[in-house]
Every structure is written in C-alpha cells, then in structure tokens.
Design an enzyme around this catalytic site. Structure first.
Site, PDB file in Angstrom:
ATOM      1  CD  GLU A 172     -28.008  16.398  41.850  1.00 12.35           C
ATOM      2  OE1 GLU A 172     -26.894  16.274  42.410  1.00 12.35           O
ATOM      3  OE2 GLU A 172     -28.147  16.958  40.741  1.00 12.35           O
ATOM      4  CD  GLU A 291     -29.713  20.694  39.946  1.00 18.91           C
ATOM      5  OE1 GLU A 291     -28.604  20.436  39.423  1.00 18.91           O
ATOM      6  OE2 GLU A 291     -29.908  20.626  41.180  1.00 18.91           O
TER       7      GLU A 291
END
Length: 504
Positions: A172, A291
C-alpha cells in the site's frame, strides 16, 4: 420471483487459479500471539503452535499465506526475527502502535506453513528500507549455503533454502498512513530496481507490485499506470485491496458492493492492457487481490490503541470484527466475483486468518471457533476449483445509489473436469422473497443429477457465532433441488447463500 441461468460446457472464462483461496497473516493484534502461536495452550505443539487453530486453517486448504504484512511490513526489520529468541529485540510497531516481541519470525512462520499445508507469500519492506534489505531477505530465504546469508540461515537451524517463489514489493505504498509513503514515480522506480535485482538472483521468482490500496484513493487509477510504466517488464502481478463495510446499516447497498469490486477489477485490467500496448509487450501481468474482507465492526473499539492512548501494548485485541450472517452474503459475493474474473485475478488473500478481521477466533488458553464467514470461504475453496463458466443470467433487479441496477441473483459456476461436476455458488440479495432459479445445462449430456446442496440462511442478519454458541450460523443440507430435462431447479430463500453441485 424467478430467475433463469444458461450455462454451456464449452463457454468458459478461464481456468481458476487455486491461489484465489489464499490467506494473510500479519503481526497485528492477536493474529500471531494467542492466534496461531501460544506456548502453554492445551493444544500447543513443541514449537508453541496452537493445534486447534492449525486444524481449522488446514481445512480451508489455502495454497498460500501472505506474511508478515500489511502495514506492519513497512517498518519491519526481518533480521529481528532470526537467531535465538532470547537475543531478539522488542520493537515498537509504528503501523498499529503496539510492541513486537519478535518471538515469531521467518523460521517459525515457515514451520507453521508446513504444519498447516500451505506455502509462503512474503512481503518486502520498501517503506523504511530498500533494495539491499530486500535482496538480503530473499537470499536468506532462498540462497545456497557457501555464501553469507545462506550460511547464516544454516547457523540459525535451516541448511536447505525454503525456495519461496512469491514476493510482494512493499505494501500500500500509495497510502498516507504507510510508513515510507511514496508517489507513484518514486515507488515505481524503487520497485523496478528491486525487481531487477531479484531477477538477477533468480529469474523464476514471481513478483507482486503495489497497486491502489483501495478504489477510493485520489490517485487511482493513475497510480497503477505510472507504477506499471516503471515495472511492467519485471513483475508478474499488480496488487489490489478492498474492504467491504456497512456503516450506514443499509443491507441493500452493502450487498451491492460486489458491483464496485467488479468495476475496480475491470478498470485495472484495462490499465494493464493500456500499459502492455504502450510497451508493445508480450508479457502478461495479472491481478493479485491480496487483501479483501469485511472490515468495519471494530473501528470504534480500536481507536484508543491506534491513537496511542494505551501506550505500546503487546498483542492487544485489535481489528477483532465479530461477523454476522449478513457478512456471510458479502464474503460469498466477493468470492463469486473473483471466480467470474478468473481470467485476470490469479491470486487473492482473505485478510486475515485468525482473530484479526478473521474467519477464525480464539480465546487465550481457551477454545478456537469458526466465525460465520468461515463457511462460505471453506465451501468455495473446496469446490470452487476448476474452470470458471460463462453464465447468461436473467434475474429481477433493484436500484442502488452506489452501483445502479443490481440483480437479486448473484451466481458463479465452476466446472471440475476431473470429477465431471458443475458447482454453482449463489446469493439471493432479496430481503423477503424466495428466488426460484432455473439453471439450463447445455452440452453436458442427459444424465445430470444433484449430488450436493448446501444452504446458509438465518432469519436474523445480525446473528453471530460465539464461543458460547459456535454453530449458530452453519451450512445445512438444502431441500428440493432437482434436475429435470437438463434444467436444474432450486429455490433460494431470502438473503441466503447456497452451493449446488451437479454431476454431469
């Protein structure tokens, strides 16, 4: 209400990569400590791994598990988790404002993977660290003895390399919450150079580059394009993340989120194709959705820890969402979406596995039990392997603010050629009406018959499984499903998830 589905043996989407049923384990909350690892627990083995948890994870048949993060990895020093435990330092984790004992590191995680029958998908810290630390970690895990890192691994108890093939280049990196956040250009350059170095070590490694951490990011989807411009020739997958939430308590809108997920995947697939065309490349880059889950129930209770009001606790209760029956439907819808996008989604990791937004919960010193969401994942993982089928669906629909018109029937079909079985996974989004579904089976011959029918339904959307009542929401045998003249007929109760398996 009625709906019609047509499926033909020869109209397929893609072979489903088994890795879409993978998981994620982060040094966060109680995922590791009192999750998978609890020395002294009545079921613990000689290494301290909980046997009850290992049994529940093993049943899910997860091909890979991503580790050690997540946000945690962006300030993690992998070297802290090797060598004698008594010599390992305790560190303060900036991602989750907790302390990390490093009692579990790469050796212990690899042993646990072997225990539960899975393989590692390891993440590299490209937040606070960079190329040298990344290549050293890869060499420690995969390198031969006779060189420094391989010899150090042997000194620490493991002579043979683990040969981990799947590596994530950071986590991320577009997020302002990330330690070491970067612009797309900054990250693309670093990731590209790391990938080049890892290819020099082993050309067969599979590398995952960071895409957007969610589709609501202001940089999406330009982040993906810029990142891929720097990395397309050296990586294999682009990572995407998305969590579903129903803060507004609007079930109809909540169950439409899979349409947003589908659009997210389709958009990034287009971005990948544009970069491929611009580069005149023959390489294929796929999506690694590493995710995904439901995550919102625990936000308020987590606030005091995440804002530092409790100091630096070790393995506190964090992100412990208690899932209800409504979340069963959402997990089923997400898995259906991945099956229908099997041509581009090749890896997916439910985040996470134990205690932290997880299908499995534990009590320290006490039992482990399955949350409601354990069941759709289990059945889809077991029977959703094979070839994804194209389905022509005619269903009544409803209007949503977020996604426009959304069908009440959501369905995915999988053909297992070896077993000669077609498996359908279906969700009825309607809150009060049964949906009668006709599934026209074309090209499969005339001997089709129902061999399994499982239903997850409950009159209370908010009911949960708990340590006191662990089987409040479980699959139960369905009734009334038949095949007549090449048409499978099944009734879907309001707000229900079903699996129908037809021998063909």
């Amino acid at each position: 209400m009625t709906a019609r589905v047509t499926v033909h043996r020869d109209y397929t989407i893609s072979r489903i990569d088994d890795r879409i049923y993978s998981g994620f384990l982060e040094h966060l909350g109680r995922a590791i400590y009192s999750g998978i690892y609890e020395p002294g627990h009545p079921t613990a083995d000689a290494q301290g791994f909980r046997g009850d948890v290992a049994e529940l994870v093993r049943a899910l048949q997860m091909p890979f598990i991503r580790y050690p993060g997540g946000n945690f990895v962006s300030s993690y020093n992998w070297e802290d988790g090797i060598g004698p435990r008594e010599s390992r330092p305790t560190r303060l984790d900036l991602a989750w404002h907790t302390s990390e004992s490093n009692a579990v590191g790469i050796h212990e995680f690899m042993d646990w993977c072997e225990l539960v029958g899975t393989k590692p998908m390891l993440a590299l810290n490209l937040g606070s660290r960079g190329l040298d630390e990344a290549r050293n970690f890869v060499e420690y895990v995969n390198g031969p003895t006779g060189a420094y890192w391989g010899d150090l691994r042997k000194k620490n108890g493991r002579a043979e390399p683990w040969n981990c093939q799947l590596w994530c280049l950071g986590n991320e990196m577009d997020g302002p919450w990330q330690i070491g956040q970067k612009t797309a250009v900054e990250y693309g350059r670093v990731a590209g150079e790391v990938a080049k170095a890892l290819r020099a070590f082993d050309k067969k490694l599979e590398l995952v580059v960071c895409g957007s951490s969610k589709p609501d990011m202001p940089t999406y989807p330009e982040w993906e394009r810029i990142t891929l411009e720097h990395t397309y020739d050296t990586v294999d997958y682009l990572s995407l993340h998305m969590y579903s939430q129903n803060k507004a308590k609007n079930t109809a809108e909540y169950l439409a989120l899979s349409s947003k997920l589908d659009t997210y995947i389709a958009t990034i697939q287009s971005v990948i194709n544009v970069v491929k065309a611009n580069k005149r490349s023959k390489r294929e880059v796929a999506i690694c959705f590493d995710e995904w889950n439901v995550w919102y129930h625990s936000h308020e209770q987590d606030r005091s820890i995440l804002e530092g009001m409790q100091g630096w606790p070790h393995a506190p209760r964090l992100l412990e969402d208690i899932y209800n029956f409504e979340d069963v439907l959402q997990v089923g819808l997400t898995l259906n979406t991945f099956i229908r996008r099997a041509d581009v989604v090749k890896i997916a990791c439910i985040a996470q596995i134990v205690n932290v937004i997880a299908p499995i919960m534990t009590e320290p010193g006490g039992p482990a039990w399955r949350q409601t969401t354990y069941w759709p994942f289990l059945l889809t993982s077991l029977y959703g392997r094979g070839t994804a089928l194209q389905l022509a669906v005619d269903s009544p629909s409803y209007e949503t603010e977020m996604a426009g018109e959304v069908p009440y029937l959501d369905v995915a079909g999988v053909l297992d050629q070896g077993e000669k079985v077609v498996t359908f996974f279906a969700v009825n989004r309607h809150p009060s009406k049964t949906l009668s579904v006709d599934l026209s089976l074309q090209g499969f011959g005339t001997t089709a018959r129902v061999i399994d029918h499982q239903v997850i339904a409950h009159p209370d959307l908010h009911v949960v499984n708990s340590v006191e009542r662990p089987n409040e929401v479980v699959p139960r045998p369905g009734q009334g499903a038949v095949v007549e003249d090449g048409i499978a007929r099944v009734d879907l109760p309001p707000h229900s998830w079903q699996m129908l398996r037809v021998s063909v």
